[in-house]
Design an enzyme around this catalytic site. Structure first.
Site, PDB file in Angstrom:
ATOM      1  N   GLY A 293     112.031  20.900 -60.466  1.00 23.39           N
ATOM      2  CA  GLY A 293     111.123  21.430 -61.484  1.00 23.39           C
ATOM      3  C   GLY A 293     110.819  22.893 -61.231  1.00 23.39           C
ATOM      4  N   PHE A 294     110.212  23.176 -60.071  1.00 24.92           N
ATOM      5  CA  PHE A 294     109.862  24.547 -59.680  1.00 24.92           C
ATOM      6  C   PHE A 294     108.957  25.210 -60.711  1.00 24.92           C
ATOM      7  CE2 PHE A 294     114.118  23.488 -58.053  1.00 24.92           C
ATOM      8  CZ  PHE A 294     113.792  23.410 -56.715  1.00 24.92           C
TER       9      PHE A 294
ATOM     10  N   ILE B  29     110.040  14.708 -58.610  1.00 26.29           N
ATOM     11  CA  ILE B  29     110.974  15.726 -59.109  1.00 26.29           C
ATOM     12  C   ILE B  29     112.044  16.065 -58.076  1.00 26.29           C
ATOM     13  CG2 ILE B  29     109.326  16.649 -60.758  1.00 26.29           C
ATOM     14  CD1 ILE B  29     108.643  18.873 -58.803  1.00 26.29           C
TER      15      ILE B  29
ATOM     16  N   ILE C  58     100.451  14.831 -42.460  1.00 26.90           N
ATOM     17  CA  ILE C  58     101.803  14.769 -43.001  1.00 26.90           C
ATOM     18  C   ILE C  58     102.181  13.311 -43.257  1.00 26.90           C
ATOM     19  CG2 ILE C  58     104.222  15.280 -42.520  1.00 26.90           C
ATOM     20  CD1 ILE C  58     102.350  17.705 -43.242  1.00 26.90           C
TER      21      ILE C  58
ATOM     22  N   ASN D 118     105.076  12.015 -44.492  1.00 28.15           N
ATOM     23  CA  ASN D 118     106.428  11.653 -44.061  1.00 28.15           C
ATOM     24  C   ASN D 118     107.088  12.894 -43.454  1.00 28.15           C
ATOM     25  OD1 ASN D 118     109.301  11.306 -44.062  1.00 28.15           O
ATOM     26  ND2 ASN D 118     109.100   9.628 -45.526  1.00 28.15           N
TER      27      ASN D 118
ATOM     28  N   LYS E 218      96.767  17.317 -47.622  1.00 27.29           N
ATOM     29  CA  LYS E 218      96.536  18.504 -48.454  1.00 27.29           C
ATOM     30  C   LYS E 218      97.649  18.558 -49.490  1.00 27.29           C
ATOM     31  CE  LYS E 218      93.855  21.373 -45.257  1.00 27.29           C
ATOM     32  NZ  LYS E 218      93.893  22.581 -44.392  1.00 27.29           N
ATOM     33  N   GLY E 219      98.493  19.536 -49.393  1.00 27.12           N
ATOM     34  CA  GLY E 219      99.604  19.637 -50.332  1.00 27.12           C
ATOM     35  C   GLY E 219     100.635  20.536 -49.691  1.00 27.12           C
TER      36      GLY E 219
ATOM     37  N   GLU F 275     104.214  24.070 -52.234  1.00 25.41           N
ATOM     38  CA  GLU F 275     104.570  25.468 -52.429  1.00 25.41           C
ATOM     39  C   GLU F 275     104.318  26.372 -51.228  1.00 25.41           C
ATOM     40  OE1 GLU F 275     103.664  25.968 -57.078  1.00 25.41           O
ATOM     41  OE2 GLU F 275     102.442  24.559 -55.971  1.00 25.41           O
TER      42      GLU F 275
HETATM   43 MO1  MOS Z   1     104.382  24.358 -59.999  1.00 21.21          MO
HETATM   44  S1  MOS Z   1     105.107  26.187 -60.008  1.00 21.21           S
HETATM   45  O1  MOS Z   1     103.009  24.173 -59.294  1.00 21.21           O
HETATM   46  O2  MOS Z   1     104.965  23.392 -61.066  1.00 21.21           O
END
Ligand code: MOS
Length: 698
Positions: free
Chosen positions: A240-241, A467, A586, A588, A657-658, A661
């Site tokens: 996706g990006f 994705i 984390i 995985n 967290k996440g 990106e």
């Molecule tokens: Mo994104 S650039 O958080 O789909």
């Protein structure tokens, strides 16, 4: 079946291979363009070659005369769309396709030719006669453009703390520099595709997107359809990006054509169409003024960031986010400026805002370290804030210093001679560089359902989207631990808007958001074990989310890299790279490493290759394919290591967290800083490609 001991071992934290791997390798995984809906006809996009003007006339005669052609959809017969439809940033005119004769940017979809086969549709599209009335366009971006104006403050107000001028006057060193980044594209491997059809009064859609629920809601508003009458599925998505984070033009057109021609309609974008019609990251033009005392204590940071935009939509490239978070300074001032032009409306791409923004900030920090004669790692360590430097809010898990210290140790940073242009190997110049960054994290409201089945297994339903990141595998582990069972007992259903409201795979907040909903549903089920099966419980995190206190929630990274520069050709090659991440618990380690390494590769790609060029004379995207728009290929990717320090989010039920990106964001500056260290020349304009390495410095 598992033993109780295996249950207790837990699935979160275990490096399991992705569950959908075998299906993907064997070709069994179905992507949007694999859809085989009986009776499907194919729509082929026709896009405007001019950057501004009007359609004077469309003559479909020649196209309609060709074999297999079902019809032509254009502004004269397309359904009327709701102008209120939009996205996170408000109404979005890029969704208003085929509504009038205006051409607001080159590449705008002006017609969809529908035929029995793809080849017939493409052939007919080639002979569709459209006459245009051309008007003068303006696509030339710069921060000094007369149309520049303050951007919307959807991400919070510009910062304005302290007395910048007084602080700068007292500094031992001040850097004042301009940094620029070009248009960039998501460049997902899978081109966009959707099939839409009406069935039993519902609009059914097979799409590739990052959030079936959010896309369904936008499409419902746009088409003025009751949301209950739309169902969108996106079973497998080939990357996706950001380019699939919103309702795409392919789906808008497929849905309209399915309505007008009363047939299932599939629209596949060609690669050039993806570049021309699917939202890109805008070009940025940034200025940083940053100063410190002789001990390296920052006194002031001023960050002005301008980005290209379109009058059709209110997107904000939030370049100044890290500037408000990363370092303590008595004066911090940020300004976000939007420059509306006749271009494709931009939208989120890979680390939106922060990727170009941290390139500027972290390059400037490196320049400051050099001026002061301070180790760049130390400069960052000396400016660690106790609370949000602008917000004053507490941090929820801030382990940047651990990333800096551990990264420096693993990379072998301490042996570095900080003076530039000191290392050579044969003809090559060698340099090392580093950068730090943050990326906002946290969950957003989502829902999930869990059914305790008769056979003792559990069906977990959540409107998530995988994705290619391994979200399925991560959520299965989360659900297994939340229910106290082995992952083999979990049947996960995702990628379907009918599964209830859910955040998208975007903003590095997908897994966090879905996992919270899943753990909430599991807690309910465990609190009241089913006396009869099947039994379904559902949970919604909207209220829990609203009850969260305000805080600074971020993932952090420190990226270290070594580059070689050939002084004869200007060729920069990255030789090795280490990313140290503090990104929560984390789920995985195998997949997290993969995501972080992938992110660093896209950061490398941004630093050295990606360059969306817009031709001034025509206003068109001059690089609408992978021959013109280079992305890092295997041969460009060196030894990359990603490591995670112990970290967790105290507010998140799973401590996660996440990580979507954070790998991308810090990498470009680390590479640019290494190029300076190798050559002694500062490169402030991305990408640092062959011609640009040899350019005089600007
Ligand atoms: Mo994104 S650039 O958080 O789909």
């Amino acid at each position: 079946m598992n033993t109780p001991d295996e249950c207790r071992a837990g699935a979160v934290g275990v490096a399991r291979a992705r569950l959908d791997g075998p299906d993907k390798v064997a070709g069994r995984a179905r992507y949007a363009a694999d859809a085989q809906v009986p009776g499907t006809v194919q729509g082929h996009l026709v896009t405007a070659p001019i950057a501004r003007g009007r359609i004077r006339r469309i003559d479909p005669g020649a196209a309609l005369a060709l074999p297999g052609v079902v019809g032509v959809l254009d502004h004269r017969n397309a359904p009327r769309l709701d102008p209120a439809a939009g996205n996170f940033f408000g109404p979005d005119g890029s969704l208003q396709l085929l509504q009038d004769d205006a051409i607001p940017y080159a590449g705008r979809a002006v017609a969809l030719v529908v035929a029995e086969t793809f080849e017939q549709a493409r052939a007919a599209a080639a002979v569709l006669r459209i006459d245009y009335e051309t008007e003068a366009h303006d696509t030339a971006f710069s921060a000094a453009h007369p149309a520049a104006r303050p951007a919307l403050t959807v991400f919070g107000d510009d910062a304005d703390t302290g007395d910048e001028d007084a602080e700068l006057a007292s500094c031992a060193a001040v850097v004042d520099a301009r940094y620029r980044t070009p248009e960039q594209h998501g460049a997902a491997m899978e081109p966009h595709s959707a099939t839409a059809w009406w069935e039993n009064g519902r609009l059914e859609v097979l799409d590739c997107n990052q959030g079936p629920f959010t896309v369904a809601m936008t499409l419902a508003t746009l088409m003025r359809i009751d949301p209950a009458r739309i169902r969108i599925r996106a079973e497998h998505v080939g990357g996706g990006f950001g380019s699939k984070s919103m309702l795409g033009p392919h789906l808008v057109l497929a849905a309209m054509a399915a309505t007008v021609f009363d047939r299932p309609v599939r629209v596949d974008l060609t690669r050039p169409q993806v570049f021309q019609t699917v939202a890109m990251r805008p070009a940025t033009d940034q200025r940083i003024r940053i100063g410190a005392d002789a001990d390296g204590r920052l006194r002031a940071i001023h960050h002005e960031a301008a980005f290209a935009s379109s009058p059709l939509a209110g997107y904000v490239e939030n370049c100044t986010e890290a500037t408000k978070i990363l370092y303590a300074a008595p004066a911090i001032r940020t300004r976000l400026t939007t420059v509306p032009l006749d271009i494709l409306p931009p939208y989120s791409v890979r680390g939106p805002g922060l990727a170009p923004g941290s390139f500027a900030l972290e390059s400037a920090m490196d320049e400051l370290a050099a001026l002061l004669g301070i180790d760049p790692v130390d400069l960052r360590l000396r400016n660690e804030p106790d609370t949000g430097p602008v917000s004053g809010l507490p941090f929820r898990g801030r382990n940047l210093t651990a990333c800096l210290r551990e990264g420096a140790r693993r990379f072998g940073w301490h042996t570095r001679d900080h003076r530039p242009r000191r290392r050579r190997e044969g003809p090559l110049l060698i340099g090392t560089g580093m950068a730090a960054t943050n990326f906002g994290t946290g969950a957003l409201p989502s829902s999930a359902g869990i059914t305790a089945e008769v056979d003792g297994t559990y069906t977990v339903a959540v409107g998530a989207s995988d994705i290619g990141t391994g979200a399925r595998t991560a959520l299965t582990a989360i659900a297994a631990d939340a229910l106290g069972v082995h992952p083999d007992h979990i049947r996960l259903r995702i990628a379907d808007s009918d599964l209830g409201h859910a955040w998208a795979a975007g903003g590095s907040r997908g897994t966090t958001s879905w996992a919270w909903a899943v753990t909430s549903a599991a807690a309910k089920l465990r609190a009241a074990p089913p006396t009869t099966r099947p039994l379904t419980v559902t949970a919604d995190t909207t209220e829990a989310f609203a009850a969260l206190s305000y805080a600074e929630r971020h993932a952090y990274s420190a990226v270290f890299t070594e580059v070689t520069v050939d002084p004869a050709t200007g060729e920069v090659r990255v030789r090795r790279m280490l990313g140290m991440f503090a990104a929560g618990r984390i789920v995985n380690p195998l997949l997290a490493r993969s995501q972080a390494v992938g992110g660093m590769i896209t950061g490398l790609s941004m630093a050295l290759h990606e360059d969306g060029v817009r031709d001034r004379d025509s206003g068109r995207n001059a690089t609408p394919d992978f021959a013109g728009y280079h992305i890092a290929a295997h041969a460009d990717v060196p030894d990359i290591e990603a490591r995670f320090v112990a970290d967790h989010d105290p507010d998140d039920p799973s401590g996660i967290k996440g990580i979507g990106e954070i790998g991308t964001v810090g990498t470009a500056a680390a590479i640019a800083n290494a190029v300076w260290h190798a050559t002694g020349t500062r490169r402030r304009h991305l990408p640092i490609n062959l011609s640009r390495t040899l350019e005089p410095t600007t």
